[in-house]
Scaffold this motif. Sequence first.
Motif, PDB file in Angstrom:
ATOM      1  N   ARG A  33     -42.067 -69.406  43.625  1.00  0.00           N
ATOM      2  CA  ARG A  33     -43.464 -69.465  43.070  1.00  0.00           C
ATOM      3  C   ARG A  33     -44.379 -69.606  44.470  1.00  0.00           C
ATOM      4  NH1 ARG A  33     -39.732 -68.850  39.306  1.00  0.00           N
ATOM      5  NH2 ARG A  33     -40.330 -68.657  37.250  1.00  0.00           N
ATOM      6  N   THR A  34     -43.675 -70.149  45.560  1.00  0.00           N
ATOM      7  CA  THR A  34     -44.364 -70.537  46.725  1.00  0.00           C
ATOM      8  C   THR A  34     -43.620 -69.482  47.894  1.00  0.00           C
ATOM      9  OG1 THR A  34     -42.371 -71.833  47.550  1.00  0.00           O
ATOM     10  CG2 THR A  34     -44.206 -73.033  45.995  1.00  0.00           C
ATOM     11  N   VAL A  35     -44.672 -69.492  49.063  1.00  0.00           N
ATOM     12  CA  VAL A  35     -44.623 -68.692  50.172  1.00  0.00           C
ATOM     13  C   VAL A  35     -44.624 -69.463  51.291  1.00  0.00           C
ATOM     14  CG1 VAL A  35     -45.437 -66.473  51.388  1.00  0.00           C
ATOM     15  CG2 VAL A  35     -45.727 -66.746  48.642  1.00  0.00           C
ATOM     16  N   GLU A  39     -40.041 -67.451  56.071  1.00  0.00           N
ATOM     17  CA  GLU A  39     -39.162 -66.756  55.230  1.00  0.00           C
ATOM     18  C   GLU A  39     -39.780 -65.917  53.934  1.00  0.00           C
ATOM     19  OE1 GLU A  39     -36.197 -69.373  53.950  1.00  0.00           O
ATOM     20  OE2 GLU A  39     -34.928 -69.354  55.842  1.00  0.00           O
ATOM     21  N   GLY A  40     -41.203 -66.274  54.027  1.00  0.00           N
ATOM     22  CA  GLY A  40     -41.902 -65.684  52.799  1.00  0.00           C
ATOM     23  C   GLY A  40     -41.525 -66.171  51.549  1.00  0.00           C
ATOM     24  N   SER A  41     -41.573 -65.046  50.493  1.00  0.00           N
ATOM     25  CA  SER A  41     -41.052 -65.662  49.212  1.00  0.00           C
ATOM     26  C   SER A  41     -39.694 -65.385  49.161  1.00  0.00           C
ATOM     27  CB  SER A  41     -41.492 -64.686  48.139  1.00  0.00           C
ATOM     28  OG  SER A  41     -42.952 -64.969  48.066  1.00  0.00           O
ATOM     29  N   LEU A  72     -18.184 -72.321  36.958  1.00  0.00           N
ATOM     30  CA  LEU A  72     -18.817 -71.037  36.932  1.00  0.00           C
ATOM     31  C   LEU A  72     -20.305 -71.411  36.445  1.00  0.00           C
ATOM     32  CD1 LEU A  72     -16.465 -68.821  34.896  1.00  0.00           C
ATOM     33  CD2 LEU A  72     -16.871 -68.766  37.597  1.00  0.00           C
ATOM     34  N   LEU A  73     -21.380 -70.997  37.225  1.00  0.00           N
ATOM     35  CA  LEU A  73     -22.771 -71.122  37.054  1.00  0.00           C
ATOM     36  C   LEU A  73     -23.215 -69.952  36.032  1.00  0.00           C
ATOM     37  CD1 LEU A  73     -23.656 -71.193  40.771  1.00  0.00           C
ATOM     38  CD2 LEU A  73     -23.352 -73.187  39.296  1.00  0.00           C
ATOM     39  N   SER A  74     -24.114 -70.470  35.341  1.00  0.00           N
ATOM     40  CA  SER A  74     -24.891 -69.598  34.341  1.00  0.00           C
ATOM     41  C   SER A  74     -26.565 -69.686  34.388  1.00  0.00           C
ATOM     42  CB  SER A  74     -24.670 -69.918  32.750  1.00  0.00           C
ATOM     43  OG  SER A  74     -23.182 -69.770  32.467  1.00  0.00           O
ATOM     44  N   GLY A  75     -27.014 -68.869  34.769  1.00  0.00           N
ATOM     45  CA  GLY A  75     -28.666 -68.692  34.757  1.00  0.00           C
ATOM     46  C   GLY A  75     -28.965 -69.299  36.138  1.00  0.00           C
ATOM     47  N   VAL A  76     -30.287 -68.558  36.544  1.00  0.00           N
ATOM     48  CA  VAL A  76     -30.755 -68.939  37.793  1.00  0.00           C
ATOM     49  C   VAL A  76     -32.252 -68.993  37.730  1.00  0.00           C
ATOM     50  CG1 VAL A  76     -30.900 -66.607  38.626  1.00  0.00           C
ATOM     51  CG2 VAL A  76     -30.885 -68.533  40.266  1.00  0.00           C
ATOM     52  N   LYS A  77     -32.767 -70.328  38.220  1.00  0.00           N
ATOM     53  CA  LYS A  77     -34.331 -70.293  38.025  1.00  0.00           C
ATOM     54  C   LYS A  77     -34.975 -71.355  39.074  1.00  0.00           C
ATOM     55  CE  LYS A  77     -38.191 -70.825  35.505  1.00  0.00           C
ATOM     56  NZ  LYS A  77     -38.411 -71.301  33.984  1.00  0.00           N
ATOM     57  N   PHE A  78     -35.924 -70.846  39.721  1.00  0.00           N
ATOM     58  CA  PHE A  78     -36.884 -71.609  40.721  1.00  0.00           C
ATOM     59  C   PHE A  78     -37.525 -72.555  39.843  1.00  0.00           C
ATOM     60  CE2 PHE A  78     -35.776 -68.279  43.821  1.00  0.00           C
ATOM     61  CZ  PHE A  78     -35.509 -69.127  44.896  1.00  0.00           C
ATOM     62  N   ALA A  79     -37.711 -73.769  40.471  1.00  0.00           N
ATOM     63  CA  ALA A  79     -38.905 -74.653  40.124  1.00  0.00           C
ATOM     64  C   ALA A  79     -40.158 -73.985  40.012  1.00  0.00           C
ATOM     65  CB  ALA A  79     -38.805 -76.080  40.763  1.00  0.00           C
ATOM     66  N   ASN A  80     -41.091 -74.355  39.299  1.00  0.00           N
ATOM     67  CA  ASN A  80     -42.478 -73.776  39.086  1.00  0.00           C
ATOM     68  C   ASN A  80     -43.417 -74.296  40.241  1.00  0.00           C
ATOM     69  OD1 ASN A  80     -42.467 -72.147  36.570  1.00  0.00           O
ATOM     70  ND2 ASN A  80     -41.614 -74.298  36.008  1.00  0.00           N
ATOM     71  N   SER A  81     -43.083 -75.497  40.950  1.00  0.00           N
ATOM     72  CA  SER A  81     -44.028 -75.887  41.887  1.00  0.00           C
ATOM     73  C   SER A  81     -43.254 -76.344  43.192  1.00  0.00           C
ATOM     74  CB  SER A  81     -44.510 -77.358  41.253  1.00  0.00           C
ATOM     75  OG  SER A  81     -43.516 -78.182  40.904  1.00  0.00           O
ATOM     76  N   HIS A  82     -42.021 -75.959  43.427  1.00  0.00           N
ATOM     77  CA  HIS A  82     -41.384 -76.059  44.715  1.00  0.00           C
ATOM     78  C   HIS A  82     -40.215 -75.478  44.889  1.00  0.00           C
ATOM     79  CE1 HIS A  82     -38.657 -78.857  42.331  1.00  0.00           C
ATOM     80  NE2 HIS A  82     -39.586 -79.178  41.689  1.00  0.00           N
ATOM     81  N   ASP A  83     -39.391 -75.419  45.896  1.00  0.00           N
ATOM     82  CA  ASP A  83     -38.349 -74.431  46.269  1.00  0.00           C
ATOM     83  C   ASP A  83     -36.934 -74.951  45.702  1.00  0.00           C
ATOM     84  OD1 ASP A  83     -39.986 -72.546  47.315  1.00  0.00           O
ATOM     85  OD2 ASP A  83     -40.164 -73.919  49.291  1.00  0.00           O
ATOM     86  N   ASP A  98     -31.971 -77.220  47.323  1.00  0.00           N
ATOM     87  CA  ASP A  98     -32.992 -76.688  47.821  1.00  0.00           C
ATOM     88  C   ASP A  98     -32.717 -75.540  48.488  1.00  0.00           C
ATOM     89  OD1 ASP A  98     -35.190 -76.536  49.766  1.00  0.00           O
ATOM     90  OD2 ASP A  98     -35.408 -78.756  50.387  1.00  0.00           O
ATOM     91  N   ALA A  99     -33.559 -74.460  48.169  1.00  0.00           N
ATOM     92  CA  ALA A  99     -33.448 -73.026  48.461  1.00  0.00           C
ATOM     93  C   ALA A  99     -33.404 -72.874  50.017  1.00  0.00           C
ATOM     94  CB  ALA A  99     -34.092 -72.120  47.715  1.00  0.00           C
TER      95      ALA A  99
END
Length: 387
Positions: A33-35, A39-41, A72-83, A98-99
Amino acid sequence: MEKIEEQFANLHIVKRSSGTEEPTYLLGVDTSRTVHAEEGSLVAALCSSGSIRIYDKERLRVLREFSGSPGLLSGVKFANSHDSIYSACTDGTVKCWDARLASEKPVHQFKGYPSNVFISFDISCNDHVICAGTEKVDDDALLVFWDARVNPQGLSAAKDPLGAYSETHSDDITQVRFHPSNPHLVVSGSTDGLVNVFDISIDNEEDALITTCNSVSSVSYIGWSGKDYKQIYCMTHDEGFCWWDLNHLDTDEPITRLSIQDVRETITVKEGTLDYLVGGLYHEKMDRLFVVGGTNTGRIHLLNCTISGLTHVATLQGGHAATVRSFCWNVRDDCLLTGGEDAQLLLWKPAAVEKTFAKKDSMKIASSVHQRVRVHTSDGYKRRKKQ
């Protein structure tokens, strides 16, 4: 405003992910949600190989990769207010990276109870609460909750849960989805066919359960829709679709807006057939719900959803060569990201011309992901009112 049908039909491929990566199914996609200037988005893709790849959005170049190994990982989601990027793991944790850091180690881990195997999760719209769903172990299928807020200074020890719900699902919890604007509302779906809506601001599980809807089959996808997001919908592993209106819980009006046992048997598609459903898309500005489906050869269909049924709107083709497993629509710039079993991540934009190599031959590989399909015959739904 241009109609979404025209927006979707006008999409063209502007970028494909690199063809040198290890072939793997792309099971989930999300965007930051941040740019940032460097690296942009960012784009995160969940891979069937057990890792999450981070791409820069405009070039779809792999920047770094995170692994849940040996889990094994399930699902992937960025935080809404940080990276921060989150994923549930079969090792009994929800992991947070931290992405923008190259380190493969999670910066935070949220630890479940002994024997927990997490296969679904979400984080609330204010980034305060994480909820994860487990596989059924013995007689238990749990929704586990954590406080997602952590000390920003350095690494922290694994955080223990705030608590869990254990009485409302009887089988694997395949989906968890927080309300887009109310951090206290969360909906869960399971292979038991039930879709439960909770208000987690209420102390105990029984009173927190607002309503239970029944899809009559194993739940593969759930989402929120409608004005103020007071509707929920789900898709099933055998391509069924259900849509409910929570505005009618305290009225005599039926809660069910639409129920289709197998969409493939009712839909007429202009270009070929519909083989499967991928997920849903609620367009808030237009107050319209759409369903995304596709074909085993890589075509993507957009279906309009009304109380009268599903109707074909538009088809994207010439991109994927195999089943499309995931998508992410960005309303801000009308772009679409799609990932599939051909190991390709594609970026689609309106009226664009592809600037990279042509469509690849199928790279379909054996998947390590097991989809459970069960048919249930219990009653439609039950209503529960808060006291």
